[in-house]
Design an enzyme around this catalytic site. Sequence first.
Site, mmCIF file in Angstrom:
data_model
loop_
_atom_site.group_PDB
_atom_site.id
_atom_site.type_symbol
_atom_site.label_atom_id
_atom_site.label_comp_id
_atom_site.label_asym_id
_atom_site.label_seq_id
_atom_site.Cartn_x
_atom_site.Cartn_y
_atom_site.Cartn_z
ATOM 1 N N LYS A 1 39.949 118.518 17.868
ATOM 2 C CA LYS A 1 40.569 118.854 16.603
ATOM 3 C C LYS A 1 42.020 119.040 17.240
ATOM 4 O O LYS A 1 43.140 118.789 16.469
ATOM 5 C CB LYS A 1 40.000 120.070 15.867
ATOM 6 N N ASP B 1 39.246 120.390 10.522
ATOM 7 C CA ASP B 1 39.197 121.804 10.557
ATOM 8 C C ASP B 1 38.145 122.086 9.444
ATOM 9 O O ASP B 1 37.544 121.395 8.852
ATOM 10 C CB ASP B 1 40.352 122.570 10.528
#
Length: 331
Positions: free
Chosen positions: A200, A218
């Site tokens: 991420k 997320d």
Amino acid sequence: MSNKPVRAQAMGSAGVTAAQNSAVGEQAPGASPSEVPLSPQGKGSTKKQASGRPAKQTAGPTAKQAPGRPAKQSKPESRLAMIRRARRINRELAEVYPYAHPELDFRNPFELLVATVLSAQTTDLRVNQTTPALFAAYPTPEAMAAAAPEDLEELIRPTGFFRAKSRSLLGLSQALCEKFGGEVPGRLEDLVTLPGVGRKTANVVLGNAFGVPGITVDTHFGRLVRRFKWTEQEDPEKVEEEICAIFPKSEWTMLSHRVVFHGRRICHARKPACGACPIAPLCPSYGEGETDPEKARKLLKYEKGGQPGQRLSPPADYPGLPAPPLGAPAP
């Protein structure tokens, strides 16, 4: 504040119905070409079939259907229909959030990398309020690598979990100096070797500091793509893989921003503002939140709700208010 983003705020039942009407030209997911469309009065056609019975209506909203609610599907949505709907949602979100951007303040790849590590388990606003003093003290990987742990911890304390984050920042700064000449690498396989950096964080840095397309999964992104029925996966890497297969690579970074913007402003975790949502006609999860337009508008956040955003230094085209510095009252 600019009136640019009033689209979602002003959309009441009439606005959502207009959005439905604009979608008539595109076949509803799961509907077959033989299905009979609604007349302006909301009734099915009375034209006789060969058997002498009226044509059966199998899809399309009824007169009693709540404004903005997608038509019920008579059969499961095909993958092709889902992909078409997903890409249309992306186009709609691009119109609602033409100013979508990363909501972390940064001036270079190192600052974005550090800010993204700090953003775990806290808000981007709190990170943005914390990093000015941090980068004034440690502007480079070399400076941060030489920091005393207790001094670094004190500076990042407002972001929470400051001891673990301090270890990550010291470790990644030292690794940047030892392995990459003090420069943030521009490859995912290199970034994920740094302490505290996963896919991420790597995709955030690649997409926004290096222009390398990537999907950032997320909590907001994962929640919305499941609500949109683009995937049923819970694991972030599997979510990333499935969403990448739906959209062209050139859309990955901006898609991430648009979906996250929508999740923070309208499609909230606990109570989505369904009645003020501009993509309600395309959402299979419509009705999970507040459907009354007036009540839904009161749930809007950030620029959609007339409140400051998360960045102290937002992009020039951001239509909302900048966030206040740490300790300062909100405007």
